[in-house]
Design a protein around this motif. Structure first.
Motif, PDB file in Angstrom:
ATOM      1  N   ASP A   1     -53.468 -49.785  12.022  1.00  0.00           N
ATOM      2  CA  ASP A   1     -53.941 -50.892  11.187  1.00  0.00           C
ATOM      3  C   ASP A   1     -55.041 -51.685  11.887  1.00  0.00           C
ATOM      4  O   ASP A   1     -56.045 -52.047  11.267  1.00  0.00           O
ATOM      5  CB  ASP A   1     -52.764 -51.813  10.839  1.00  0.00           C
ATOM      6  CG  ASP A   1     -51.719 -51.108   9.996  1.00  0.00           C
ATOM      7  OD1 ASP A   1     -52.089 -50.118   9.323  1.00  0.00           O
ATOM      8  OD2 ASP A   1     -50.537 -51.531  10.013  1.00  0.00           O
ATOM      9  N   GLU A   2     -54.838 -51.954  13.165  1.00  0.00           N
ATOM     10  CA  GLU A   2     -55.862 -52.690  13.899  1.00  0.00           C
ATOM     11  C   GLU A   2     -57.162 -51.898  13.991  1.00  0.00           C
ATOM     12  O   GLU A   2     -58.260 -52.470  13.912  1.00  0.00           O
ATOM     13  CB  GLU A   2     -55.357 -53.013  15.310  1.00  0.00           C
ATOM     14  CG  GLU A   2     -54.223 -54.016  15.357  1.00  0.00           C
ATOM     15  CD  GLU A   2     -54.653 -55.387  14.867  1.00  0.00           C
ATOM     16  OE1 GLU A   2     -55.847 -55.729  15.038  1.00  0.00           O
ATOM     17  OE2 GLU A   2     -53.803 -56.111  14.305  1.00  0.00           O
TER      18      GLU A   2
ATOM     19  N   GLU B   1     -45.776 -49.838  17.612  1.00  0.00           N
ATOM     20  CA  GLU B   1     -47.095 -49.970  18.225  1.00  0.00           C
ATOM     21  C   GLU B   1     -48.059 -48.937  17.671  1.00  0.00           C
ATOM     22  O   GLU B   1     -49.245 -49.207  17.482  1.00  0.00           O
ATOM     23  CB  GLU B   1     -46.972 -49.812  19.751  1.00  0.00           C
ATOM     24  CG  GLU B   1     -48.247 -50.102  20.514  1.00  0.00           C
ATOM     25  CD  GLU B   1     -48.599 -51.575  20.484  1.00  0.00           C
ATOM     26  OE1 GLU B   1     -49.780 -51.889  20.713  1.00  0.00           O
ATOM     27  OE2 GLU B   1     -47.701 -52.404  20.228  1.00  0.00           O
TER      28      GLU B   1
ATOM     29  N   SER C   1     -49.097 -50.158  14.267  1.00  0.00           N
ATOM     30  CA  SER C   1     -49.926 -51.360  14.448  1.00  0.00           C
ATOM     31  C   SER C   1     -51.311 -50.999  14.969  1.00  0.00           C
ATOM     32  O   SER C   1     -52.310 -51.584  14.549  1.00  0.00           O
ATOM     33  CB  SER C   1     -49.232 -52.323  15.415  1.00  0.00           C
ATOM     34  OG  SER C   1     -50.035 -53.436  15.667  1.00  0.00           O
ATOM     35  N   ASP C   2     -51.384 -50.013  15.871  1.00  0.00           N
ATOM     36  CA  ASP C   2     -52.686 -49.583  16.378  1.00  0.00           C
ATOM     37  C   ASP C   2     -53.552 -49.015  15.259  1.00  0.00           C
ATOM     38  O   ASP C   2     -54.768 -49.251  15.215  1.00  0.00           O
ATOM     39  CB  ASP C   2     -52.497 -48.538  17.477  1.00  0.00           C
ATOM     40  CG  ASP C   2     -51.959 -49.152  18.757  1.00  0.00           C
ATOM     41  OD1 ASP C   2     -52.021 -50.389  18.879  1.00  0.00           O
ATOM     42  OD2 ASP C   2     -51.456 -48.399  19.607  1.00  0.00           O
TER      43      ASP C   2
ATOM     44  N   GLN D   1     -58.277 -49.768  11.754  1.00  0.00           N
ATOM     45  CA  GLN D   1     -58.926 -49.852  10.446  1.00  0.00           C
ATOM     46  C   GLN D   1     -59.643 -51.190  10.277  1.00  0.00           C
ATOM     47  O   GLN D   1     -60.789 -51.243   9.814  1.00  0.00           O
ATOM     48  CB  GLN D   1     -57.877 -49.671   9.344  1.00  0.00           C
ATOM     49  CG  GLN D   1     -57.335 -48.246   9.215  1.00  0.00           C
ATOM     50  CD  GLN D   1     -58.350 -47.300   8.599  1.00  0.00           C
ATOM     51  OE1 GLN D   1     -59.342 -47.719   8.026  1.00  0.00           O
ATOM     52  NE2 GLN D   1     -58.102 -46.006   8.752  1.00  0.00           N
ATOM     53  N   LYS D   2     -58.988 -52.270  10.671  1.00  0.00           N
ATOM     54  CA  LYS D   2     -59.614 -53.588  10.552  1.00  0.00           C
ATOM     55  C   LYS D   2     -60.858 -53.683  11.434  1.00  0.00           C
ATOM     56  O   LYS D   2     -61.894 -54.222  11.027  1.00  0.00           O
ATOM     57  CB  LYS D   2     -58.613 -54.678  10.947  1.00  0.00           C
ATOM     58  CG  LYS D   2     -57.444 -54.814   9.980  1.00  0.00           C
ATOM     59  CD  LYS D   2     -56.484 -55.914  10.446  1.00  0.00           C
ATOM     60  CE  LYS D   2     -55.290 -56.038   9.508  1.00  0.00           C
ATOM     61  NZ  LYS D   2     -54.323 -57.085   9.966  1.00  0.00           N
ATOM     62  N   PHE D   3     -60.744 -53.170  12.634  1.00  0.00           N
ATOM     63  CA  PHE D   3     -61.880 -53.231  13.544  1.00  0.00           C
ATOM     64  C   PHE D   3     -63.069 -52.427  13.006  1.00  0.00           C
ATOM     65  O   PHE D   3     -64.217 -52.888  13.034  1.00  0.00           O
ATOM     66  CB  PHE D   3     -61.469 -52.701  14.913  1.00  0.00           C
ATOM     67  CG  PHE D   3     -62.594 -52.586  15.898  1.00  0.00           C
ATOM     68  CD1 PHE D   3     -63.105 -53.709  16.521  1.00  0.00           C
ATOM     69  CD2 PHE D   3     -63.168 -51.353  16.175  1.00  0.00           C
ATOM     70  CE1 PHE D   3     -64.161 -53.613  17.419  1.00  0.00           C
ATOM     71  CE2 PHE D   3     -64.215 -51.241  17.065  1.00  0.00           C
ATOM     72  CZ  PHE D   3     -64.711 -52.377  17.687  1.00  0.00           C
TER      73      PHE D   3
END
Length: 533
Positions: A165-166, A159, A162-163, A168-170
């Protein structure tokens, strides 16, 4: 209070007399219940303890440089979501529980049982968590705990990555969005300045100075107009007090009362008659009202005659005025009339000037009203542009911070797990709590027997004392007669008591046997299995 105690004693005696129902109820309930408790399958508990270390060396060093996440909050979130359906399905696949289900309903039952039986608890601030479960198979219980522990650790570590990466995408998506917003805001601001450039450049006080000057001139013109109106009114008042001629050749009639008509004598006679009637009657008397009606009619006729007289005089005066010399004209009247005409011309001129000033003030006011709207729109455009620009720059800074935090997470783990007690297969069953169930069945059987005895004693009561007999019949009892020994009643009651005690003793021995069988398995179960084996 004494009567209540006597009634309680009577109830107890009734239960004792009907004690055979206690024997029936206990033998009907207790052995069967003890047998079912004995047949309940054993359950085995398996547990594991894990310590979560959230104290990382890089955490104080990178404080203020990277995004600080609270690992304790993340751990608590993982603990709460461990029993979610995706995690439970993963645990069932890791322990091959899913192969035991042939239908969707059976699989859902397995998931529900896992959610109900699997427990996770915390030891407070020590970050020590205990995972435990009870199952009929000790090996299955161990595998479930091991799978749950694996899911808990992997979810927490996964997690975190994953947080990142998310995040960075956001941030990248938001930066692109705000970049487009910034370009659009700059375009709108440029177009607006090009459209209202002349108004914005002259917005240095010129509009407001012109408006103030015109308003002052309007106030002065309105004041002059009011003064002229006052002078005109005064001149007209003086003119009304003067006669245009001296009246040398005009009528001497001054008022209607100075003109004599043919109706005057009749009016005076009716007025005297009215005064006499009013001394005797009220105004609503028929005679008074009739006189008043006649007076009104004569006054109307008199007025018409006077008006006809004035008309004839006026006609004759107009014919005579043509021959009147200038000697008969009033010079004061002529002078006042000339002044009144001058004042009327001045009022008309000032009225035109005031209307002109009002029109000019209105035109300038319309421009002034549109100017704040333009300024407000410009302010809103500048504010939106500044907000978008600040957000864009802030997102760029946060992106750099997030990249640094991701690099720090990839270098070292902020959260480390240390298994203190790994899961083991239990050798001794942990349940069910048969001792509690045995005692509960016993209490249920005895309670049911007491209830039946009390109920039967009320349905078919037996008199046990003189007080009860007197209370039931309402007749005083003066004496009692005891049963003779030769009737055999004492012996019959004695046999019932012995039977009751023997029945309870046998049940007690059975209960002790059931409890000993499960409380001391090495002492009782092993010899029995050897004999029966």
């Amino acid at each position: 209070m004494q009567e209540l105690l006597e009634q309680i004693v009577d109830y107890l005696k009734g239960i004792w007399i009907k004690r055979r129902y206690i024997i029936i109820a206990t033998w009907a309930i207790c052995p069967i219940g003890w047998y079912f408790v004995a047949q309940m399958p054993n359950v085995y508990e398996s547990s594991a303890r894990v310590y979560v270390d959230t104290q990382s060396l890089l955490r104080p060093l990178l404080r203020g440089l990277t995004v600080e996440t609270n690992p304790d909050t993340q751990i608590r979130l993982m603990v709460r979501t461990l029993l979610s359906r995706p995690n439970l399905e993963r645990i069932s696949r890791m322990t091959d529980l899913d192969v035991q289900a042939n239908t969707t309903e059976e699989y859902d039952k397995i998931i529900e049982d896992l959610k109900k039986d699997l427990r996770i608890s915390s030891a407070g601030r020590e970050n020590i968590y205990t995972l435990s479960i009870e199952d009929k198979n000790a090996e299955v219980a161990k595998n479930i705990v091991q799978a749950a522990l694996t899911v808990f650790i992997e979810n927490t570590l996964g997690e975190t990555r994953s947080d990142s990466d998310e995040a960075q995408k956001f941030l990248n998506a938001q930066i692109r969005d705000y970049e487009n917003r910034l370009v659009a805001a700059e375009t709108r601001l440029t177009s607006f300045k090009q459209k209202y450039g002349d108004v914005l450049m002259s917005n240095s006080g010129g509009f407001y100075a012109t408006l103030n000057s015109e308003q002052e001139q309007l106030e002065r013109a309105q004041l002059q107009l009011e003064e002229a109106k006052t002078r005109l009114a005064s001149a007209k008042a003086q003119l009304a007090g003067e006669e245009p001629v001296f009246g040398l050749f005009t009528s001497r009639v001054k008022s209607n009362n100075s003109v004599a008509t043919t109706y005057d004598s009749r009016i005076e006679q009716l007025e005297r008659s009215m005064d006499e009637k009013l001394l005797r009657f009220t105004e609503k008397h028929p005679e008074v009202q009739e006189i008043q009606r006649r007076l009104d009619e004569l006054n109307r006729l008199r007025t018409e005659e006077i008006e006809a007289y004035y008309s004839s005089i006026k006609t004759s005066e107009e014919e005579t005025n043509k021959a009147v010399t200038s000697v008969d004209k009033n010079p004061v009247y002529q002078e006042l009339k000339i002044q009144a005409n001058q004042y009327e011309n001045e009022v008309a001129s000032l009225t035109v000037r005031v209307e002109n000033f009002k029109r000019r003030v209105t035109e300038i006011g319309n421009k002034i009203h549109s100017l704040p709207e333009i300024e407000a729109e410009l302010t809103a455009l500048n504010r939106g542009y500044n907000i978008t620009k600040n957000k864009y720059e802030e997102l760029l800074a946060r992106k750099e911070t997030a990249q640094l935090a991701q690099q720090a997470d990839e270098t070292t783990d902020k959260i480390q797990f240390r298994v203190i007690d790994p899961p083991r297969a239990a050798l001794q069953p942990s349940g069910p709590p048969r001792l509690v169930y045995f005692i509960g069945v016993t209490i249920l059987g005895v309670g049911a027997g007491l209830g039946m005895s009390l109920l039967m004693s009320q349905i078919s009561p037996v008199i046990t004392s003189t007080q009860q007999l007197s209370r039931v019949t309402g007749v005083p009892v003066f004496g009692t007669v005891s049963a003779n020994e030769t009737l055999g009643l004492h012996q019959w009651h004695r046999r019932k008591t012995v039977l009751f005690m023997m029945s309870n003793l046998v049940l007690l021995v059975l209960l002790v046997g059931f409890i000993s069988y499960f409380a001391f398995p090495d002492i009782v179960q092993a010899p029995l299995k050897g004999v029966l084996g």
